[in-house]
Design a protein around this motif. Structure first.
Motif, PDB file in Angstrom:
ATOM      1  N   ILE A 246       0.972  -1.126  -0.294  1.00  0.00           N
ATOM      2  CA  ILE A 246      -0.200   0.444   0.013  1.00  0.00           C
ATOM      3  C   ILE A 246       1.196   1.309  -0.189  1.00  0.00           C
ATOM      4  O   ILE A 246       1.934   1.609   0.887  1.00  0.00           O
ATOM      5  CB  ILE A 246      -1.224   0.110   0.781  1.00  0.00           C
ATOM      6  N   LYS A 247       0.893   2.264  -1.227  1.00  0.00           N
ATOM      7  CA  LYS A 247       1.241   2.969  -1.508  1.00  0.00           C
ATOM      8  C   LYS A 247       1.450   4.549  -0.358  1.00  0.00           C
ATOM      9  O   LYS A 247       2.061   4.972   0.247  1.00  0.00           O
ATOM     10  CB  LYS A 247       1.629   3.814  -2.252  1.00  0.00           C
ATOM     11  N   GLY A 248       0.221   4.495  -0.048  1.00  0.00           N
ATOM     12  CA  GLY A 248      -0.171   5.838   1.478  1.00  0.00           C
ATOM     13  C   GLY A 248      -1.183   5.408   2.232  1.00  0.00           C
ATOM     14  O   GLY A 248      -1.926   4.144   2.118  1.00  0.00           O
ATOM     15  N   ARG A 250      -4.442   7.706   1.806  1.00  0.00           N
ATOM     16  CA  ARG A 250      -5.240   8.161   1.896  1.00  0.00           C
ATOM     17  C   ARG A 250      -6.059   7.327   1.045  1.00  0.00           C
ATOM     18  O   ARG A 250      -5.946   6.164   0.004  1.00  0.00           O
ATOM     19  CB  ARG A 250      -4.728   8.868   0.336  1.00  0.00           C
ATOM     20  N   GLU A 322      -4.960   8.598  -9.071  1.00  0.00           N
ATOM     21  CA  GLU A 322      -4.047   8.620  -8.140  1.00  0.00           C
ATOM     22  C   GLU A 322      -4.256   9.408  -6.843  1.00  0.00           C
ATOM     23  O   GLU A 322      -3.098   9.244  -6.155  1.00  0.00           O
ATOM     24  CB  GLU A 322      -3.217   9.033  -9.100  1.00  0.00           C
ATOM     25  N   ASP A 325      -5.209   5.937  -2.664  1.00  0.00           N
ATOM     26  CA  ASP A 325      -3.878   4.310  -2.180  1.00  0.00           C
ATOM     27  C   ASP A 325      -5.071   3.134  -1.968  1.00  0.00           C
ATOM     28  O   ASP A 325      -4.058   2.264  -2.157  1.00  0.00           O
ATOM     29  CB  ASP A 325      -3.030   4.847  -1.065  1.00  0.00           C
ATOM     30  N   LYS A 355      -4.206  -1.381  -6.578  1.00  0.00           N
ATOM     31  CA  LYS A 355      -4.170  -1.308  -5.684  1.00  0.00           C
ATOM     32  C   LYS A 355      -5.366  -2.088  -4.724  1.00  0.00           C
ATOM     33  O   LYS A 355      -6.343  -2.306  -5.258  1.00  0.00           O
ATOM     34  CB  LYS A 355      -5.250   0.750  -6.171  1.00  0.00           C
ATOM     35  N   TYR A 396      -0.690  -0.224   6.328  1.00  0.00           N
ATOM     36  CA  TYR A 396      -0.705   0.945   6.430  1.00  0.00           C
ATOM     37  C   TYR A 396       0.935   0.677   7.148  1.00  0.00           C
ATOM     38  O   TYR A 396       2.029   1.117   6.143  1.00  0.00           O
ATOM     39  CB  TYR A 396      -1.391   1.735   6.750  1.00  0.00           C
TER      40      TYR A 396
END
Lengths: 417, 417
Positions: A246-248, A250, A322, A325, A355, A396
């Protein structure tokens, strides 16, 4: 079955001994095994350190045998191991009372036997697969750190979850977990947090439960995700074994029930995650796939008459967006316009996009049929918005830690002892 | 079924009108009902205050009709009512998707329709009976306080549980709840706690969710037991509707699994309950019914080989012991020596003693058969020690509040506005 008076009478090689005789005779049996050259033994027998007095002496004696002959031991005072793929099962509990789970990706480690057996039973009942199970009791030889190291290298295991009362060797545990956490997630439920709980742990597995605040800090340092309840052990293991990075933080919430949108929002904020505002461009796109009486914001209420196709429309836009997340999708199956097509849509999304998304489905039998089908597809499903949001937080936290520790070298400098 | 163009064409008396036509026509239908002399109506139709603009005007108009003709209204934007004993069911959701619960003692109030439907489905699925269910939506006329007052006087209702996003009239709500709490428990799940959650609530049911801290204080003042999760709504409702008075907060834990004893202890301490030390006399009595390798303390570990008869022996002593107010009994059914006799023993204890006790049973199918049988006997059963201890705390908080407010007069002086 052919029986022998002693293991020394057996001519062939013995790989594993399982000791289940009364404590008065168990050390002698281990000694015979060691002399015979048996490589490993599991000592189910209780009546060691956990009972104090005679038992403590018995454990000291056992430790000497183990060290001298270098025989690897699990136990004493444990349930042993269960491996669904090989079929090895040393559990002495009947299958009609304690179902065995199917083959899967989660390794379970439990210091407590009874606790471990409940975990297995719950996993089997909810259709959750496991890679291996170990109940290790008093840990005279193999301890939680050894097991975590082993599962760190086990290809069948994608996430490790452990029930721990006390850690035997703090430094070894920390260093092992730090290394393993950089490869795969470790989820720990720590028991004996309170002062009386700590006392209770001592008389249970003879563990020194220690100060909880120290454990908490140590867990954070070495990337361990802490579960506060039994439910969280499974909830966190599922998301962490199914989902990749997971990138962030949000989050977008999509729902067909307004109340569940509100509860999701509460849980997301409580977890310090970020319920982002959608940008104008995305709002316009979303408005096109929604009926004109729907208002576009986050949480996105698809309204009670939402069809699976409406979910597809909205989710594809958010998957491409984008600014988000992770997506928390509430899909209440009770409404007239919802049906099993939703499964295909989620399956398509899982395949087409990287995602991560989690699903919240709440309800009885009809709901459960759908949620268990999603689980089989590797999509984590939760029965309440709270549990879904808590699990996103776990995902996260883990990836956030892992990114930060990507380039560190695993050495003492990483820890504040 | 015979159909009419308008309610005014019906010659006979009409008790209840259920309005399910599009919002453009719904106010006119209510007006016709009011003129005809229909006493009550349920407006399922959405498209009122919650959508803003035209909808807000529509709601103002509806309010005028309701006030002028004194017709009592539930809704708009709701699911209506369900009463298992009379069979009245205005829910527009199919039974195969949303099972209806059996007759029981818990009243459910839900502002959100979707949320209410999930509660009903979950209650039906877990075999929990309800007295009545009301989803009241935008509350143009009848609000949460009216419903709580009604259930306060309803003989079929022993506990009231409510999902609330915002309270319409704070003073009315406080005073009603204060009065009702002195007779029966009210359990509330408040949604829209966070700032974004509060915004989400506004666009959901048009409620002003307000500051959570104010709600929290108000709940405490008027004896409301707050549930933080959906699970707690049911967990607390069950213990509070099954059990009578609890005298104090001194807890004894009895278990056949050490790990569950440790977790119970942690949860009891976290809740500020008192895990008492047993007095010498009681310890001696307990030692007699236990095997010599068992150590007597609290939590009391009956050891993994405990039989139902061993439970009976220990529990009878603790039921008679005045130093304990409530017993948390962990009964893990997975062990070889446990069997269905445990049900009879718990049933006997329930009949012979007034002291409250809760049971924790964790596991799959075999466990569930036993726990659902205990529920039918009015014994609250929880799947984890944490949920059992949290529920004991709810029982204690309620009765503690009720004892303190026994002699108060219900007037403004009781509240700090």
């Amino acid at each position: 079955l052919k029986c022998y008076k002693s293991v020394s009478e057996i001519k062939k090689r013995v790989d594993l001994a399982v000791i289940v005789i009364p404590p008065e005779f168990s050390n002698k049996a281990v000694l015979e095994c060691a002399k015979k050259g048996v490589k490993g033994c599991i000592i189910i027998t209780a009546g060691y350190k956990e009972v104090g007095g005679e038992g403590a002496k018995r454990e000291e004696e056992l430790e000497k045998i183990v060290k001298r002959y270098k025989i690897r031991c699990i136990g004493p005072n444990c349930l042993g191991v269960f491996n669904p793929s090989s079929g090895v099962d040393t559990l002495f509990l009947p299958v009609f009372k304690l179902k065995r789970p199917e083959d899967g990706k989660i390794a379970i480690i439990a210091q407590s036997g009874a606790f471990g057996s409940v975990l297995l039973d719950l996993a089997a009942d909810s259709g959750l697969g496991i890679s291996k199970f170990v109940s290790y009791g008093n840990a005279v030889d193999i301890d939680e750190a050894d097991l975590i190291k082993f599962f760190g290298n086990d290809k069948e295991t994608k996430a490790i979850t452990a029930y721990i009362e006390g850690v035997k060797n703090g430094r070894k545990f920390l260093e092992t977990c730090y290394k393993v956490s950089r490869k795969k997630p470790i989820i720990v439920l720590k028991a004996g947090k309170s002062s009386k709980g700590s006392e209770a742990a001592t008389s249970h597995t003879g563990s020194l439960a220690g100060k909880y605040s120290i454990y908490k800090g140590a867990f954070k340092q070495c990337g361990i995700i802490e579960a506060l309840t039994i439910e969280q052990m499974f909830d966190f293991s599922r998301i962490l074994s199914y989902e990749s990075e997971i990138k962030g933080n949000r989050v977008a919430v999509v729902t067909n029930g307004g109340g569940f949108g509100v509860l999701s929002t509460d849980a997301i904020e409580r977890n310090g995650l970020n319920l982002v505002e959608f940008e104008e461009e995305v709002r316009k796109k979303l408005q096109k796939v929604l009926p004109n009486y729907a208002k576009v914001h986050n949480p996105l209420d698809l309204i009670g008459d939402a069809t699976p196709e409406r979910y597809r429309g909205a989710l594809e836009i958010l998957m491409d967006y984008e600014g988000v997340d992770v997506i928390l999708v509430v899909a209440l199956m009770q409404t007239a316009s919802m049906n099993s097509q939703i499964i295909d849509i989620f399956a398509d999304l899982k395949q087409e996009y990287k995602k991560p998304f989690v699903v919240c489905m709440a309800g009885g039998e009809y709901t459960r049929i759908h949620s268990s089908n999603l689980e089989k597809l590797g999509i984590p499903v939760y029965p309440t918005p709270t549990r879904a949001a808590d699990s996103i937080k776990a995902l996260y936290d883990y990836w956030n830690w892992r990114r930060k520790h990507k380039n560190y070298r695993s050495n003492h400098q990483n820890f504040n002892y």
